[in-house]
Motif scaffolding. Sequence first.
Motif, PDB file in Angstrom:
ATOM      1  N   GLY A   1      27.637 -57.356  -4.386  1.00 53.43           N
ATOM      2  CA  GLY A   1      27.838 -55.870  -4.234  1.00 53.43           C
ATOM      3  C   GLY A   1      28.687 -55.403  -5.400  1.00 53.43           C
ATOM      4  N   VAL A   2      28.391 -54.394  -6.098  1.00 54.02           N
ATOM      5  CA  VAL A   2      29.348 -53.823  -6.926  1.00 54.02           C
ATOM      6  C   VAL A   2      29.406 -52.244  -6.803  1.00 54.02           C
ATOM      7  CG1 VAL A   2      29.129 -55.645  -8.941  1.00 54.02           C
ATOM      8  CG2 VAL A   2      27.512 -53.659  -8.764  1.00 54.02           C
ATOM      9  N   ALA A   3      29.169 -51.907  -5.541  1.00 53.73           N
ATOM     10  CA  ALA A   3      28.757 -50.580  -5.235  1.00 53.73           C
ATOM     11  C   ALA A   3      30.071 -49.554  -5.317  1.00 53.73           C
ATOM     12  CB  ALA A   3      28.363 -50.670  -3.681  1.00 53.73           C
ATOM     13  N   ASP A   4      30.984 -49.909  -5.043  1.00 51.35           N
ATOM     14  CA  ASP A   4      32.095 -48.912  -5.107  1.00 51.35           C
ATOM     15  C   ASP A   4      32.022 -48.010  -6.618  1.00 51.35           C
ATOM     16  OD1 ASP A   4      33.103 -49.197  -2.502  1.00 51.35           O
ATOM     17  OD2 ASP A   4      34.334 -50.856  -3.506  1.00 51.35           O
ATOM     18  N   SER A   5      31.803 -48.979  -7.645  1.00 50.86           N
ATOM     19  CA  SER A   5      31.897 -48.428  -8.977  1.00 50.86           C
ATOM     20  C   SER A   5      30.661 -47.686  -9.130  1.00 50.86           C
ATOM     21  CB  SER A   5      32.056 -49.467  -9.842  1.00 50.86           C
ATOM     22  OG  SER A   5      30.840 -50.343  -9.895  1.00 50.86           O
ATOM     23  N   ILE A   6      29.435 -48.035  -8.613  1.00 51.54           N
ATOM     24  CA  ILE A   6      28.219 -47.224  -8.610  1.00 51.54           C
ATOM     25  C   ILE A   6      28.495 -45.824  -7.938  1.00 51.54           C
ATOM     26  CG2 ILE A   6      25.772 -47.007  -7.735  1.00 51.54           C
ATOM     27  CD1 ILE A   6      25.851 -50.181  -8.016  1.00 51.54           C
ATOM     28  N   THR A   7      29.021 -45.809  -6.652  1.00 54.20           N
ATOM     29  CA  THR A   7      29.167 -44.542  -6.006  1.00 54.20           C
ATOM     30  C   THR A   7      29.986 -43.483  -6.811  1.00 54.20           C
ATOM     31  OG1 THR A   7      28.948 -45.942  -3.780  1.00 54.20           O
ATOM     32  CG2 THR A   7      30.098 -43.659  -3.725  1.00 54.20           C
ATOM     33  N   ASN A   8      31.178 -44.229  -7.330  1.00 54.64           N
ATOM     34  CA  ASN A   8      32.147 -43.400  -7.976  1.00 54.64           C
ATOM     35  C   ASN A   8      31.388 -42.979  -9.194  1.00 54.64           C
ATOM     36  OD1 ASN A   8      34.313 -43.658  -6.363  1.00 54.64           O
ATOM     37  ND2 ASN A   8      34.906 -45.512  -7.302  1.00 54.64           N
TER      38      ASN A   8
ATOM     39  N   ILE B   1      29.095 -40.107  -8.343  1.00 53.11           N
ATOM     40  CA  ILE B   1      29.840 -38.886  -8.131  1.00 53.11           C
ATOM     41  C   ILE B   1      30.180 -38.128  -9.326  1.00 53.11           C
ATOM     42  CG2 ILE B   1      32.009 -37.800  -7.092  1.00 53.11           C
ATOM     43  CD1 ILE B   1      31.804 -40.121  -4.876  1.00 53.11           C
ATOM     44  N   ASN B   2      30.603 -39.043 -10.299  1.00 53.61           N
ATOM     45  CA  ASN B   2      31.335 -38.368 -11.550  1.00 53.61           C
ATOM     46  C   ASN B   2      30.120 -37.955 -12.559  1.00 53.61           C
ATOM     47  OD1 ASN B   2      33.930 -38.666 -11.270  1.00 53.61           O
ATOM     48  ND2 ASN B   2      33.640 -40.917 -11.524  1.00 53.61           N
ATOM     49  N   LEU B   3      28.976 -38.384 -12.483  1.00 48.68           N
ATOM     50  CA  LEU B   3      27.669 -38.210 -13.401  1.00 48.68           C
ATOM     51  C   LEU B   3      26.661 -37.150 -12.984  1.00 48.68           C
ATOM     52  CD1 LEU B   3      26.818 -41.762 -14.707  1.00 48.68           C
ATOM     53  CD2 LEU B   3      28.271 -39.787 -15.977  1.00 48.68           C
ATOM     54  N   SER B   4      26.590 -37.039 -11.586  1.00 49.47           N
ATOM     55  CA  SER B   4      25.527 -36.339 -10.812  1.00 49.47           C
ATOM     56  C   SER B   4      25.568 -34.788 -11.215  1.00 49.47           C
ATOM     57  CB  SER B   4      26.007 -36.436  -9.231  1.00 49.47           C
ATOM     58  OG  SER B   4      25.032 -35.468  -8.573  1.00 49.47           O
ATOM     59  N   PRO B   5      24.289 -34.429 -11.547  1.00 55.59           N
ATOM     60  CA  PRO B   5      23.938 -32.982 -11.573  1.00 55.59           C
ATOM     61  C   PRO B   5      23.936 -31.959 -10.482  1.00 55.59           C
ATOM     62  CG  PRO B   5      21.795 -34.210 -11.604  1.00 55.59           C
ATOM     63  CD  PRO B   5      22.971 -35.325 -11.260  1.00 55.59           C
ATOM     64  N   CYS B   6      24.210 -32.773  -9.179  1.00 59.23           N
ATOM     65  CA  CYS B   6      24.261 -31.846  -8.099  1.00 59.23           C
ATOM     66  C   CYS B   6      25.290 -32.538  -7.024  1.00 59.23           C
ATOM     67  CB  CYS B   6      22.823 -31.952  -7.194  1.00 59.23           C
ATOM     68  SG  CYS B   6      22.141 -33.520  -6.939  1.00 59.23           S
ATOM     69  N   PRO B   7      25.614 -31.934  -5.865  1.00 61.18           N
ATOM     70  CA  PRO B   7      26.184 -32.616  -4.766  1.00 61.18           C
ATOM     71  C   PRO B   7      25.969 -33.845  -4.425  1.00 61.18           C
ATOM     72  CG  PRO B   7      25.941 -30.303  -4.221  1.00 61.18           C
ATOM     73  CD  PRO B   7      25.079 -30.498  -5.419  1.00 61.18           C
ATOM     74  N   VAL B   8      26.968 -34.605  -4.023  1.00 63.52           N
ATOM     75  CA  VAL B   8      26.762 -36.092  -3.568  1.00 63.52           C
ATOM     76  C   VAL B   8      27.503 -36.264  -2.068  1.00 63.52           C
ATOM     77  CG1 VAL B   8      27.013 -38.441  -3.991  1.00 63.52           C
ATOM     78  CG2 VAL B   8      26.513 -37.003  -5.797  1.00 63.52           C
ATOM     79  N   LEU B   9      26.382 -36.839  -1.239  1.00 65.02           N
ATOM     80  CA  LEU B   9      27.158 -36.918   0.152  1.00 65.02           C
ATOM     81  C   LEU B   9      27.065 -38.241   0.218  1.00 65.02           C
ATOM     82  CD1 LEU B   9      27.905 -36.317   2.987  1.00 65.02           C
ATOM     83  CD2 LEU B   9      25.554 -36.258   3.482  1.00 65.02           C
ATOM     84  N   VAL B  10      28.354 -38.837   0.433  1.00 65.61           N
ATOM     85  CA  VAL B  10      28.692 -40.269   0.400  1.00 65.61           C
ATOM     86  C   VAL B  10      28.951 -40.409   1.680  1.00 65.61           C
ATOM     87  CG1 VAL B  10      29.996 -42.242  -0.147  1.00 65.61           C
ATOM     88  CG2 VAL B  10      29.656 -40.361  -1.771  1.00 65.61           C
ATOM     89  N   VAL B  11      28.013 -41.208   2.643  1.00 73.30           N
ATOM     90  CA  VAL B  11      28.135 -41.806   3.972  1.00 73.30           C
ATOM     91  C   VAL B  11      28.892 -43.083   4.124  1.00 73.30           C
ATOM     92  CG1 VAL B  11      26.839 -42.037   6.025  1.00 73.30           C
ATOM     93  CG2 VAL B  11      25.989 -40.415   4.351  1.00 73.30           C
ATOM     94  N   PRO B  12      30.247 -43.148   4.681  1.00 75.26           N
ATOM     95  CA  PRO B  12      30.706 -44.264   5.076  1.00 75.26           C
ATOM     96  C   PRO B  12      30.051 -45.422   6.066  1.00 75.26           C
ATOM     97  CG  PRO B  12      31.927 -42.313   6.208  1.00 75.26           C
ATOM     98  CD  PRO B  12      30.774 -41.800   5.478  1.00 75.26           C
TER      99      PRO B  12
END
Length: 137
Positions: free
Chosen positions: A116-123, A126-137
Motif C-alpha cells: 500500500g502507498v495510499a496515504d500519498s495517493i489520497t493526499n 485532495i491536492n489535484l482534484s477538480p472537485c471536492p473529495v470525500l475521504v472515508v476513514p
Amino acid sequence: MFKTVLFAIDQSREAREAAEKVVNIVQTYQANLYVLAVVEPKEPEGEQPHSEPMASPEAVNLLLKEAHTMFTNFGIDAKPIEREGKPAFTICDVADEIDADLIVMGSRGMGLTEEGVADSITNRVINLSPCPVLVVP
C-alpha cells in the motif's frame, strides 16, 4: 448538489466501507455513479518497481464486477471505468473527464498493488482534484 459521483475503488477495507457512504450520497442526490479502478503500469524492463503491480485484468474485472453487483442491489446503476496509470493523476483526470461533482475514496486504500502507498495517493488526489473529495476513514 452532487449530480456525478466518482468512487475510486481498490482492494482495501476502507474502500469497502466507503461504499456505504457512496450509496447514501447517490440515493440522496439521485446522482450518476462512476466506479473507477486504476491499475498502475508495470515498470519498463530493467527498472526497479516501487511496488509490485497487481495488474491482472482478472483482478480488476472482479473488483469492478463485485462493486457493480453491490450497487445494483441498492438500485444504483454504477458505470465501471478501468484505467491504467498513476492512481492520483488518473483519478483526477477521470473526475475532470466525467465532470464529477464529488470524488469518494477510502483514506488508506491499497491501490491495486500488493504494497500500500495510499496515504500519498489520497493526499495527491485532495491536492489535484477538480472537485471536492470525500475521504472515508
